[in-house]
Motif scaffolding. Structure first.
Motif, short mmCIF file in Angstrom:
data_model
loop_
_atom_site.label_atom_id
_atom_site.label_comp_id
_atom_site.label_asym_id
_atom_site.label_seq_id
_atom_site.Cartn_x
_atom_site.Cartn_y
_atom_site.Cartn_z
N PRO A 299 0.81 -1.23 0.00
CA PRO A 299 0.00 0.00 0.00
C PRO A 299 0.83 1.27 0.00
O PRO A 299 0.32 2.35 -0.34
N LEU A 300 2.10 1.16 0.39
CA LEU A 300 2.98 2.33 0.36
C LEU A 300 3.58 2.56 -1.02
O LEU A 300 4.30 3.52 -1.22
N GLY A 301 3.29 1.64 -1.94
CA GLY A 301 3.75 1.80 -3.31
C GLY A 301 2.76 2.58 -4.15
O GLY A 301 1.76 3.11 -3.65
N HIS A 302 3.02 2.64 -5.45
CA HIS A 302 2.17 3.46 -6.33
C HIS A 302 1.65 2.68 -7.53
O HIS A 302 1.04 3.27 -8.42
N GLY A 303 1.85 1.35 -7.54
CA GLY A 303 1.36 0.56 -8.66
C GLY A 303 -0.14 0.34 -8.60
O GLY A 303 -0.79 0.64 -7.59
N LYS A 304 -0.70 -0.21 -9.67
CA LYS A 304 -2.15 -0.38 -9.75
C LYS A 304 -2.65 -1.44 -8.76
O LYS A 304 -3.85 -1.48 -8.45
N ASN A 305 -1.76 -2.29 -8.26
CA ASN A 305 -2.15 -3.32 -7.31
C ASN A 305 -1.78 -2.97 -5.87
O ASN A 305 -1.83 -3.83 -4.99
N ALA A 306 -1.42 -1.72 -5.63
CA ALA A 306 -0.91 -1.31 -4.31
C ALA A 306 -1.93 -1.49 -3.19
O ALA A 306 -1.56 -1.69 -2.04
N HIS A 307 -3.21 -1.45 -3.51
CA HIS A 307 -4.25 -1.60 -2.48
C HIS A 307 -5.19 -2.76 -2.81
O HIS A 307 -6.34 -2.77 -2.39
N LYS A 308 -4.67 -3.75 -3.52
CA LYS A 308 -5.51 -4.87 -3.93
C LYS A 308 -5.86 -5.78 -2.76
O LYS A 308 -6.99 -6.27 -2.66
N TYR A 309 -4.88 -6.00 -1.87
CA TYR A 309 -5.08 -6.94 -0.76
C TYR A 309 -4.93 -6.26 0.59
O TYR A 309 -4.18 -5.29 0.73
N ARG A 310 -5.58 -6.79 1.57
CA ARG A 310 -5.49 -6.29 2.94
C ARG A 310 -4.13 -6.67 3.53
O ARG A 310 -3.78 -7.85 3.58
N PRO A 311 -3.31 -5.69 3.94
CA PRO A 311 -1.99 -6.01 4.49
C PRO A 311 -2.08 -6.55 5.91
O PRO A 311 -3.11 -6.46 6.57
N ILE A 312 -0.98 -7.09 6.42
CA ILE A 312 -0.91 -7.60 7.80
C ILE A 312 -0.87 -6.42 8.77
O ILE A 312 -1.66 -6.34 9.70
N SER A 313 0.07 -5.51 8.57
CA SER A 313 0.19 -4.32 9.41
C SER A 313 -0.59 -3.19 8.77
O SER A 313 -0.39 -2.87 7.61
N LEU A 314 -1.50 -2.59 9.54
CA LEU A 314 -2.32 -1.52 8.99
C LEU A 314 -2.71 -0.53 10.07
O LEU A 314 -2.45 -0.75 11.26
N ALA A 315 -3.31 0.57 9.66
CA ALA A 315 -3.60 1.68 10.57
C ALA A 315 -4.47 1.27 11.74
O ALA A 315 -4.38 1.84 12.83
N LYS A 316 -5.33 0.27 11.55
CA LYS A 316 -6.28 -0.10 12.60
C LYS A 316 -5.71 -1.04 13.65
O LYS A 316 -6.44 -1.53 14.51
N THR A 317 -4.41 -1.32 13.61
CA THR A 317 -3.79 -2.14 14.66
C THR A 317 -3.71 -1.33 15.95
O THR A 317 -3.09 -0.28 15.99
N GLN A 318 -4.33 -1.86 17.01
CA GLN A 318 -4.26 -1.21 18.33
C GLN A 318 -2.97 -1.56 19.04
O GLN A 318 -2.35 -0.73 19.68
N GLU A 319 -2.61 -2.83 18.97
CA GLU A 319 -1.35 -3.30 19.53
C GLU A 319 -0.98 -4.61 18.85
O GLU A 319 -1.85 -5.31 18.34
N SER A 320 0.29 -4.92 18.87
CA SER A 320 0.79 -6.19 18.36
C SER A 320 1.65 -6.83 19.44
O SER A 320 2.40 -6.14 20.12
N HIS A 321 1.51 -8.14 19.61
CA HIS A 321 2.25 -8.80 20.69
C HIS A 321 2.83 -10.12 20.23
O HIS A 321 2.29 -10.78 19.32
N ILE A 322 3.92 -10.50 20.84
CA ILE A 322 4.52 -11.83 20.67
C ILE A 322 4.85 -12.34 22.07
O ILE A 322 5.54 -11.65 22.84
N LEU A 323 4.35 -13.51 22.40
CA LEU A 323 4.58 -14.13 23.70
C LEU A 323 5.62 -15.22 23.50
O LEU A 323 5.37 -16.23 22.85
N GLN A 324 6.82 -14.97 24.03
CA GLN A 324 7.98 -15.83 23.77
C GLN A 324 8.23 -16.72 24.98
O GLN A 324 8.57 -16.23 26.06
N MET A 325 8.09 -18.03 24.77
CA MET A 325 8.14 -18.99 25.86
C MET A 325 9.36 -19.91 25.73
O MET A 325 10.05 -19.93 24.72
#
Length: 467
Positions: A299-325
C-alpha cells in the motif's frame, strides 16, 4: 462483539522451528485506528469470584484462586475488558482472538449464542486459572461447549513445551491442534485447522460431540476425511482478497522453497508449514509488521495493485504482541503499541510486578503521557511525509532492537543469582528501563519530525536572503 469488530493476523512457532529453541505465539489486534490500549499486571488472587460480561451479560462463577498474569485491556471497559493477550505466573501464554467466519449451513444447526463467551472475556476467565497450554484449551473448550459463543474465533495458547491453536466453528463446537515442534502456522481471519485425527490425543483436542453433530446434519462435503476448515469454514471471494494473501506472505517469507506454486489467492494454503530456515523473534515481528513490502501489493507503493489486498500491518492495529516462551531466563511478553510497522516491540519479562506509568495510561482524546499515543504520534508524523521520514523511523527501530537483545542478554546473565522478590524487582526494573528509553527515543523522533515539518507549510516562498 459489542461495538468492536476485530480482524487480526496470527503466528505460532514451534520450539524446533525457532533459532533459539523458544516457542512464539503472536497476533496483531486490529479494530480501530484510534482506540487506545494499556498494559497491566494482575496480581495473584486479584480476580473476583463472580464474573459478568459487559459485552454479552454472560455470568460465570470463577475458581477461588487466580494466578498473576499480564494483559492489554481497552482504554475503557464500557463494552467489556478485551484483555487480549498475556502470560501467567505458571508460564502459560494466551492470545485471544483471531476473528474468523463459519458457513451458513453449520450455523443453521448450531447458531451463535447472543449471550455466550466472546473475545471480550476469554483471557479474563481462562488465563488466570490454568497451569498448562492444554489446560487452557480444555477450559476454554468446556466453557464454550456449556455456554456457547457469539463469534467464530481462533485462540492461541503456549507454555514452555508446546503451542496450540484453538478454533470455534459454530455456537458450541470447537477443535484445537498442537503446532508440531519443527513447524509454524500463520492465520488470517479464516478457519485454519484442516484434517482432524480423532485418535491422536497428543496433537488434537475437540468437542466430544463434534463428529456426531457433523454426521447427524450431513455437514461433511467429503466423508472420507474430517477437514474442519471445509466443514465449518468459508471459501469465498472476500477470503481471496482479505485473508489468503496474508497467509501466502508468511509462506513466502519463511518457506519460499516449498511455496513456489502458491499465489496470493490460493484457496488451499496449508495450515502447518516447516520453515526453510530457523526463525528468530525478529522474523515473527517482521511478519506481523509486513505490508507486502517488496511486492506490487505494498500500500505504500504506487502501482495499480498497491491496495488490492489487505496487508498484515495496517492503521487499525491497536497493539501487536509476541509471547515468547521456553526461554533460558524469564519468558517475554513483547508489546508494540499502535501500527506494528511503525512501532517497536518492547520486551516485558514474565515475573514483573508492574508496568511503567505511560503504559498504564491511554484515553480519548489523545494524551502524550501515554505509551499508546507516544507511538501513534510518531507514526502519524512519519505518515505525513513518508518518503522523507520513514528512514528516520527505521533508524530508531534498528537501534531499539539492538538495545533489546543486549538488555535481554544482560538480564539472563544476572537472573540465576536472584530469587523471589529480588528477582521480580530486577525483572521489573529491566523492563521499565528499556520501555522508558524506547518511549524517550520516540518522543525525540517526534520532535525531530516536527522540526523538519516546519518548512513544509504551503505558506512558503523562496525568499531573497538579502531582503
Amino acid at each position: 462483539m459489542g461495538n468492536k469488530l476485530t480482524a487480526c493476523t496470527s503466528i505460532l512457532i514451534g520450539k524446533e522451528a525457532s533459532i533459539d529453541g523458544t516457542i512464539m505465539i503472536g497476533r496483531n489486534e486490529d479494530a480501530k485506528a484510534a482506540w487506545p490500549k494499556h498494559m497491566v499486571v494482575h496480581q495473584h488472587g486479584e480476580m473476583p469470584s463472580h464474573f459478568i460480561s459487559k459485552d454479552t451479560r454472560l455470568e460465570l462463577d470463577l475458581p477461588e484462586e487466580s494466578a498473576r498474569y499480564t494483559a492489554t485491556p481497552e482504554w475503557t471497559d464500557k463494552d467489556g475488558l478485551f484483555e487480549e493477550d498475556g502470560i501467567n505466573e505458571y508460564d502459560v501464554a494466551m492470545s485471544a482472538t483471531e476473528s474468523a467466519y463459519s458457513n451458513s449451513l453449520v450455523l443453521g444447526y448450531d447458531p451463535l449464542v447472543e449471550n455466550g463467551l466472546n473475545e471480550e472475556a476469554m483471557i479474563t476467565v481462562v488465563l488466570p486459572y490454568v497451569k498448562t497450554a492444554r489446560e487452557g484449551v480444555q477450559r476454554l473448550g468446556n466453557l464454550i461447549a456449556k455456554y456457547g459463543t457469539g463469534e467464530t474465533n481462533g485462540v492461541l495458547f503456549a507454555d514452555n513445551d508446546e503451542a496450540w491453536y484453538f478454533e470455534t466453528g459454530a455456537g458450541h463446537y470447537w477443535v484445537a491442534q498442537r503446532i508440531p515442534d519443527d513447524c509454524y502456522a500463520v492465520v488470517a481471519n479464516q478457519l485454519a485447522i484442516q484434517e482432524i485425527d480423532f485418535n491422536d490425543s497428543d496433537n488434537f483436542m475437540f468437542h466430544p460431540g463434534i463428529q456426531e453433530f457433523v454426521e447427524k446434519h450431513q455437514l461433511n462435503p467429503d466423508p472420507t476425511t474430517f477437514n474442519f476448515r471445509k466443514i465449518f469454514g468459508t471459501a469465498d471471494r472476500s477470503d481471496a482478497i482479505y485473508s489468503e494473501p496474508r497467509v501466502w506472505t508468511g509462506h513466502q517469507m519463511f518457506s519460499p522453497l516449498q511455496a513456489t506454486d502458491e499465489t496470493p489467492e490460493s484457496t488451499e494454503l496449508p495450515f502447518i508449514m516447516k520453515p526453510d530456515h530457523k526463525l528468530s523473534i525478529f522474523d515473527a515481528q517482521n511478519y506481523l509488521s509486513n505490508h507486502y513490502e517488496g511486492t506490487e501489493f505494498d500500500p505504500l507503493g504506487h502501482g495499480k495493485n498497491a491496495h488490492k489486498y489487505r496487508p498484515i500491518s495496517l492503521a487499525k492495529t491497536q497493539e501487536s504482541h509476541i509471547l515468547q516462551m521456553n526461554r533460558p531466563g524469564a519468558n517475554i511478553h513483547w508489546l508494540a503499541m499502535g501500527v506494528a510497522a511503525e512501532s517497536t516491540y518492547v520486551p516485558f519479562f514474565n515475573g514483573i510486578t508492574d508496568t511503567p506509568a505511560p503504559y498504564k495510561r491511554g484515553k480519548l482524546p489523545a494524551q502524550l503521557n501515554s505509551a499508546y499515543w507516544i507511538f501513534k504520534h510518531a507514526s502519524v508524523l512519519v505518515d505525513s511525509h513518508l518518503h522523507d521520514f520513514l528512514p528516520l523511523l527505521r533508524d530508531v527501530q534498528k537501534e531499539r532492537n539492538t538495545a533489546a537483545i543486549k538488555m535481554i542478554a544482560e538480564t539472563d546473565h544476572r537472573l540465576p543469582s536472584l530469587k523471589g522478590d529480588a528477582r521480580a524487582a530486577f525483572l521489573t526494573r529491566q523492563s521499565d528501563d528499556y520501555a522508558t528509553d524506547t518511549l524517550n527515543a520516540y518522543k525525540k523522533l517526534s520532535l525531530e519530525l516536527i522540526t523538519k515539518m516546519t518548512d513544509y507549510c504551503q505558506l512558503n516562498f523562496k525568499t531573497d536572503e538579502n531582503l
